[in-house]
Design an enzyme around this catalytic site. Structure first.
Site, PDB file in Angstrom:
ATOM      1  N   GLU A   1     -12.103  -4.793  -5.528  1.00  0.00           N
ATOM      2  CA  GLU A   1     -12.646  -3.451  -5.272  1.00  0.00           C
ATOM      3  C   GLU A   1     -11.898  -2.373  -6.076  1.00  0.00           C
ATOM      4  O   GLU A   1     -12.389  -1.260  -6.262  1.00  0.00           O
ATOM      5  CB  GLU A   1     -12.544  -3.116  -3.771  1.00  0.00           C
ATOM      6  CG  GLU A   1     -13.489  -3.909  -2.878  1.00  0.00           C
ATOM      7  CD  GLU A   1     -13.061  -5.365  -2.668  1.00  0.00           C
ATOM      8  OE1 GLU A   1     -11.833  -5.646  -2.704  1.00  0.00           O
ATOM      9  OE2 GLU A   1     -13.931  -6.237  -2.492  1.00  0.00           O
ATOM     10  N   ASN A   2     -10.687  -2.709  -6.562  1.00  0.00           N
ATOM     11  CA  ASN A   2      -9.908  -1.710  -7.309  1.00  0.00           C
ATOM     12  C   ASN A   2     -10.527  -1.346  -8.661  1.00  0.00           C
ATOM     13  O   ASN A   2     -10.133  -0.351  -9.287  1.00  0.00           O
ATOM     14  CB  ASN A   2      -8.459  -2.178  -7.527  1.00  0.00           C
ATOM     15  CG  ASN A   2      -7.606  -2.123  -6.275  1.00  0.00           C
ATOM     16  OD1 ASN A   2      -6.657  -2.886  -6.124  1.00  0.00           O
ATOM     17  ND2 ASN A   2      -7.932  -1.209  -5.348  1.00  0.00           N
TER      18      ASN A   2
ATOM     19  N   ASP B   1       0.828  -1.208   0.000  1.00  0.00           N
ATOM     20  CA  ASP B   1       0.000   0.000   0.000  1.00  0.00           C
ATOM     21  C   ASP B   1       0.867   1.265   0.000  1.00  0.00           C
ATOM     22  O   ASP B   1       1.950   1.275   0.600  1.00  0.00           O
ATOM     23  CB  ASP B   1      -0.903  -0.034   1.248  1.00  0.00           C
ATOM     24  CG  ASP B   1      -2.052   0.953   1.136  1.00  0.00           C
ATOM     25  OD1 ASP B   1      -2.271   1.514   0.041  1.00  0.00           O
ATOM     26  OD2 ASP B   1      -2.741   1.171   2.151  1.00  0.00           O
ATOM     27  N   GLY B   2       0.356   2.296  -0.648  1.00  0.00           N
ATOM     28  CA  GLY B   2       1.008   3.610  -0.560  1.00  0.00           C
ATOM     29  C   GLY B   2       1.616   4.116  -1.857  1.00  0.00           C
ATOM     30  O   GLY B   2       2.285   5.158  -1.865  1.00  0.00           O
TER      31      GLY B   2
HETATM   32  C1  FPP Z   1      -2.148   0.225  -3.161  1.00  0.00           C
HETATM   33  O1  FPP Z   1      -1.608   1.519  -3.185  1.00  0.00           O
HETATM   34  C2  FPP Z   1      -1.568  -0.532  -4.261  1.00  0.00           C
HETATM   35  C3  FPP Z   1      -2.271  -1.049  -5.284  1.00  0.00           C
HETATM   36  C4  FPP Z   1      -3.739  -0.900  -5.410  1.00  0.00           C
HETATM   37  C5  FPP Z   1      -1.603  -1.760  -6.370  1.00  0.00           C
HETATM   38  C6  FPP Z   1      -0.327  -2.477  -6.001  1.00  0.00           C
HETATM   39  C7  FPP Z   1       0.404  -2.759  -7.225  1.00  0.00           C
HETATM   40  C8  FPP Z   1       1.748  -2.760  -7.343  1.00  0.00           C
HETATM   41  C9  FPP Z   1       2.663  -2.619  -6.227  1.00  0.00           C
HETATM   42  C10 FPP Z   1       2.365  -2.905  -8.675  1.00  0.00           C
HETATM   43  C11 FPP Z   1       1.692  -3.906  -9.523  1.00  0.00           C
HETATM   44  C12 FPP Z   1       2.406  -5.186  -9.546  1.00  0.00           C
HETATM   45  C13 FPP Z   1       2.035  -6.153 -10.389  1.00  0.00           C
HETATM   46  C14 FPP Z   1       2.810  -7.390 -10.483  1.00  0.00           C
HETATM   47  C15 FPP Z   1       0.815  -5.989 -11.216  1.00  0.00           C
HETATM   48  P1  FPP Z   1      -2.587   2.733  -3.452  1.00  0.00           P
HETATM   49  O2  FPP Z   1      -2.632   2.971  -4.914  1.00  0.00           O
HETATM   50  O3  FPP Z   1      -3.929   2.468  -2.853  1.00  0.00           O
HETATM   51  O4  FPP Z   1      -1.837   3.882  -2.719  1.00  0.00           O
HETATM   52  P2  FPP Z   1      -2.496   5.048  -1.850  1.00  0.00           P
HETATM   53  O5  FPP Z   1      -3.253   4.406  -0.723  1.00  0.00           O
HETATM   54  O6  FPP Z   1      -1.316   5.817  -1.388  1.00  0.00           O
HETATM   55  O7  FPP Z   1      -3.373   5.840  -2.785  1.00  0.00           O
END
Ligand code: FPP
Length: 253
Positions: free
Chosen positions: A75-76, A28-29
């Site tokens: 949910e994404n 996350d983040g």
């Molecule tokens: C959450 O951070 C992260 C995700 C929803 C996606 C995670 C994906 C990766 C690390 C890269 C993808 C890897 C592959 C192999 C497909 P956030 O976007 O919710 O961050 P925030 O809470 O700071 O907005």
């Protein structure tokens, strides 16, 4: 003047004979990392893939055997199309760029989650990655993509119901162990250490059946900045916990 020796960092005090059998990570983040730099969220995800590569390497070096990462949740889909497409694109790139190396390193890849709604080329890539690594057993990397814990449980229940209706399974034989085998994690060990980065304190529908007894470690680092040091610190924290599984502490009558 003799200065006091520097105490070893927590992450350096790891007992390699007592490693968690399965580490799961909520990465996350990425968005906040990008925002802090005035960059689009997609760049945060790109840097997130770099952090994933480093983390897989660090997990292998540490001697871990199972790592599951949360890459895209059911949910994404609620996110803007541009961001959803970017995450799909990153899965494509990761498999295309890294598969050969992961095969040579003995890594077995599994993709957890529902295949419903995924583009056909992604389905083909996922299939290729799973088939080409099926015989590997040095290290297990599970990528939760289009994954939601409740959806996984409901899907397992539907398959169980179909097997009972078809006479393949006795209703009375549905135990916890039996149910577990119907989940996407099949016969994998349950995660005993679950890490979430970015300071958020939630499970967000990740491995909610499997993580019933996982030790939770929340770290104040945004995922793109995560690396070997943070993984080692989390494992060290895990090793300092007393795991009772509902029983009593050692030595308590
Ligand atoms: C959450 O951070 C992260 C995700 C929803 C996606 C995670 C994906 C990766 C690390 C890269 C993808 C890897 C592959 C192999 C497909 P956030 O976007 O919710 O961050 P925030 O809470 O700071 O907005």
């Amino acid at each position: 003047m003799i200065s006091a020796p520097t105490p070893p960092a927590e992450g350096d005090q790891i007992d390699t004979t007592d490693l968690p059998a399965h580490v799961a990570i909520i990465m996350d983040g990425n968005g906040r990392w990008a925002k802090a730099r005035g960059l689009p969220r997609e760049v945060g995800h790109e840097r997130g893939v770099e952090a994933l590569r480093k983390t897989v390497r660090a997990a292998q070096d540490l001697g871990l055997s199972h790592l599951t990462v949360f890459s895209f949740s059911t949910e994404n889909w609620r996110r803007p199309v541009k961001e959803v497409n970017a995450l799909f694109g990153l899965l494509r790139l990761y498999v295309k760029q890294d598969l050969k190396r992961l095969i040579s390193e003995g890594v077995r890849i599994r993709v957890l989650g529902t295949r419903v709604g995924l583009p056909t080329d992604i389905l083909a890539l996922v299939e290729e990655a799973e088939v080409k690594t099926a015989a590997n057993d040095t290290f297990n990397l599970c990528i939760a993509f289009n994954y939601g814990g409740r959806e996984e449980i409901v899907r397992a229940a539907q398959t169980i119901a179909a097997d009972v209706a078809a006479g393949k399974l006795e209703a009375g034989a549905i135990s916890e162990d039996c149910f577990s085998t119907y989940l996407d994690t099949g016969n994998l060990p349950d995660p005993d250490l679950l890490i979430r980065t970015s300071g958020e304190l939630r499970l967000s529908n990740f491995l909610i059946w499997q993580a019933a007894y996982a030790e939770l470690v929340f770290q104040d680092v945004l995922w793109p900045d995560f690396g070997a040091k943070h993984l080692r610190e989390a494992v060290a924290q895990f090793q300092n916990r007393e795991r009772r599984f509902g029983g009593l502490a050692t030595g308590v009558a």
